[in-house]
Design an enzyme around this catalytic site. Structure first.
Site, PDB file in Angstrom:
ATOM      1  CD  GLU A  43      -1.505  -2.252   2.116  1.00 22.63           C
ATOM      2  OE1 GLU A  43      -0.298  -2.601   2.072  1.00 22.63           O
ATOM      3  OE2 GLU A  43      -2.364  -2.864   2.767  1.00 22.63           O
ATOM      4  N   GLY A  53       6.315  -1.993  14.598  1.00 22.68           N
ATOM      5  CA  GLY A  53       5.510  -1.034  13.832  1.00 22.68           C
ATOM      6  C   GLY A  53       4.465  -0.317  14.679  1.00 22.68           C
ATOM      7  NE  ARG A  54       1.604  -5.226  17.549  1.00 23.15           N
ATOM      8  CZ  ARG A  54       2.207  -6.097  16.755  1.00 23.15           C
ATOM      9  NH1 ARG A  54       2.396  -5.823  15.483  1.00 23.15           N
ATOM     10  NH2 ARG A  54       2.640  -7.250  17.237  1.00 23.15           N
ATOM     11  CD  GLU A 113      -0.464  -5.480  13.363  1.00 24.75           C
ATOM     12  OE1 GLU A 113      -1.261  -5.192  12.456  1.00 24.75           O
ATOM     13  OE2 GLU A 113       0.641  -4.926  13.497  1.00 24.75           O
ATOM     14  CG  HIS A 141     -26.609  10.415  20.417  1.00 29.03           C
ATOM     15  ND1 HIS A 141     -27.869  10.715  20.887  1.00 29.03           N
ATOM     16  CD2 HIS A 141     -25.740  11.147  21.162  1.00 29.03           C
ATOM     17  CE1 HIS A 141     -27.774  11.609  21.857  1.00 29.03           C
ATOM     18  NE2 HIS A 141     -26.489  11.885  22.047  1.00 29.03           N
TER      19      HIS A 141
HETATM   20  O1  F6P Z   1      -0.230  -4.222   9.732  1.00 30.57           O
HETATM   21  C1  F6P Z   1       0.892  -5.058   9.652  1.00 30.57           C
HETATM   22  C2  F6P Z   1       2.150  -4.296   9.723  1.00 30.57           C
HETATM   23  O2  F6P Z   1       3.171  -5.203   9.628  1.00 30.57           O
HETATM   24  C3  F6P Z   1       2.233  -3.462  10.996  1.00 30.57           C
HETATM   25  O3  F6P Z   1       2.797  -4.121  12.049  1.00 30.57           O
HETATM   26  C4  F6P Z   1       2.974  -2.273  10.516  1.00 30.57           C
HETATM   27  O4  F6P Z   1       2.772  -1.221  11.375  1.00 30.57           O
HETATM   28  C5  F6P Z   1       2.386  -2.063   9.145  1.00 30.57           C
HETATM   29  O5  F6P Z   1       2.216  -3.364   8.643  1.00 30.57           O
HETATM   30  C6  F6P Z   1       3.188  -1.236   8.204  1.00 30.57           C
HETATM   31  O6  F6P Z   1       4.438  -1.790   7.977  1.00 30.57           O
HETATM   32  P1  F6P Z   1       5.625  -0.922   7.419  1.00 30.57           P
HETATM   33  O7  F6P Z   1       5.879   0.162   8.397  1.00 30.57           O
HETATM   34  O8  F6P Z   1       6.772  -1.856   7.278  1.00 30.57           O
HETATM   35  O9  F6P Z   1       5.204  -0.358   6.089  1.00 30.57           O
END
Ligand code: F6P
Length: 527
Positions: free
Chosen positions: A210, A264-265, A350, A381
């Protein structure tokens, strides 16, 4: 590894749960000392646990379980940089991103603190240059808009914090693009001018489909009106993957690095926080880190009975495993915290939405709940009817800032009144008598919640609050014996999308798929 169900206190808690059958929050809350005994404070934030289906005895048993599960030992390991992310053989050190330069944290023989502070200095310089107008675009105009392109942890944390704090800053407007649905980037770009737009490509791996597609779209958009010489002025990368950044066409001098020991999170504290620093200024970003660091200190040093993240985590275990409540609701009474539930949802689900323990054994007990939410009072609501009266009980976190950011006193009084009324209604319910004999207006009550009150929505308090949730998730992951720091489920989805895209783009035949998918591909196939 011992499964939590085999700890002695698990049995004690089962018995205690049966003994709690007649527990009544209505009766408990009639006791004047209930608030004093069941509320806690950390980093200036009040955490009121008095509306929980718990007594001091419950907390004692839950803390005994945490001890048997070796939460303290794992906590020490995490902060020290031991590779507790066992499936990926990585340390877990988002906490180091907010630690002072004088700290020493060793990973693979290297003290990582100089690196952490070097990147912070790089972020400070760049944020200042952009916000002051010293950094200019290819036509020598200052940057007015920043577009953060990332997804998951490379989007939600910065997006939540920027929305929450942006009014404190005077910098460029920060936009977020995450979805691969082209509409996301198209809608943002149509409002912007390439000459005054800076793209922040945020991706730990720099391979996420993405993000890479959207970054390419952004580059093509810039190059419609500029030459490649403009790229260094309009593109920066936040990543662990220098090779990927270079291959994309961003020079390493425009890269803000971090390392694989930041998940990542959990990454908003690292270079991934650049968009926050651009939006609200580096000083405010630093205060966010300071608040989180203070909560780290609290988590490491506070007595178990006063340890807020430990109590939050263990109460969650109490509901998930003994009451069998399968969801958890987050209600921030603050429109600036619109993205809080989404952000915590990723962080929690996650991390702890797993079925296999650290040793690869299937777990026979429930783990992370469904996390959902949206700001109050809007939620009142929409789904709150269900929360008050459905057969399913959902524990709630109510969050509010005492001091408003605006001067509309009646609005703030109404917001606070609703914040208090909801938790009170859930806890006390309404008897048939109180409902004047109308059975449709009877509420069972005994529905648990935590009330969290920040003095104000400042960077410091927001940092502390987020860190409290991170440690809550950590505590639960340790008790459940799972690795909170990998995400195999997400990776499966990514793997399966690849061959399907090849078919849809005509690069491979529609073969080898199941009957449903194969027919759906036919429907979606461009003609
Ligand atoms: O959602 C899955 C994941 O691996 C997350 O842990 C991470 O935050 C996200 O994809 C984005 O990954 P990246 O920062 O490598 O693009």
């Amino acid at each position: 590894m011992t499964q939590p169900t085999h700890y002695p206190s698990w049995e004690t808690l089962k018995t205690h749960h049966e003994d709690m059958r007649d527990f009544s929050l209505r009766e408990e809350l009639a006791r004047a000392d209930r608030f004093a005994t069941m509320s806690r404070e950390s980093c200036g934030i009040l955490f009121d646990f008095s509306k929980h289906l718990a007594t001091e005895e419950t907390l004692t048993h839950l803390l005994a379980l945490a001890k048997e599960a070796k939460v303290e030992e794992m906590r020490t390991k995490m902060f020290a940089g031991v590779k507790i992310n066992n499936t990926e053989d990585r340390a877990v050190l988002h906490t180091a991103c907010r630690a002072p330069e004088t700290a020493e944290v060793i990973v693979d023989g290297e003290n990582i603190m100089p690196f952490v502070h070097q990147v912070l200095a790089q972020m400070e310089d760049f944020s200042h240059a952009v916000r002051s107008g010293e950094h200019k675009g290819y036509t020598d105009e200052a940057i007015t808009d920043v577009v953060n392109i990332g997804i998951g942890g490379s989007d939600l944390g910065p997006r939540f914090v920027v929305e929450a704090l942006q009014e404190d800053g005077s910098g460029p407007k920060v936009h977020f693009v995450s979805n691969v649905d082209g509409q996301d980037i198209v809608s943002v770009l149509k409002k912007l001018k390439p000459e005054t737009t800076l793209f922040v490509i945020a991706s730990k791996t720099f391979t996420t489909e993405e993000t890479m597609l959207n970054a390419q779209m952004a580059k093509d958009w810039l190059l419609k009106s500029a030459t490649t010489d403009a790229i260094p002025k309009h593109f920066v990368a936040l990543s662990t993957n220098a090779e990927g950044v270079k291959n994309f066409g961003i020079s390493l001098s425009n890269m803000f690095p971090f390392r694989d020991w930041v998940g990542g999170r959990y990454s908003l504290w690292s270079a991934i926080g650049l968009s926050i620093s651009l939006a609200v200024g580096f000083d405010n970003f630093k205060k966010l880190l300071d608040g989180a660091h203070e909560m780290d200190q609290h988590f490491q040093n506070a007595e178990p009975k006063d340890n807020v993240p430990l109590l939050m985590g263990m109460l969650g275990v109490w509901y998930r495993n003994f009451y069998n409540y399968s969801s958890h609701l987050l209600l921030a009474y603050d429109v600036r915290m619109d993205k809080m539930a989404k952000f915590i949802q990723q962080m929690d689900m996650e991390s702890n939405g797993k079925a296999v323990d650290r040793d690869g054994h299937h777990m026979s007990y429930a783990t992370g709940p469904l996390i959902f939410g949206e700001p109050g009072t809007d939620s009142q609501h929409s789904f709150m009817q269900w929360v008050h009266q459905s057969a399913d009980v959902v524990p709630v976190d109510f969050v509010i800032a005492k001091e408003a950011h605006h001067t509309l006193t009646p609005n703030h009084a109404s917001l606070c009144a609703n914040f208090l009324a909801q938790s009170r209604a859930l806890a006390l319910g309404q008897t048939l008598e109180e409902a004047n004999g109308d059975p449709s207006r009877v509420f069972s009550g005994n529905r648990p919640s935590t009330s969290i009150i920040l003095p104000k929505l400042s960077p410091y308090h927001l940092g502390a609050l987020i860190a409290a949730y991170e440690h809550k998730v950590f505590v639960q992951g340790v008790v459940w014996g799972l690795n909170s720091f990998d995400q195999p489920g997400v990776e499966l989805g990514k793997k399966l999308a690849k061959p399907i895209r090849e078919i849809l783009e005509g690069r491979a035949p529609n073969a080898g798929m199941d009957s449903s998918t194969s027919h759906l591909i036919d429907v979606l196939m461009p003609r």
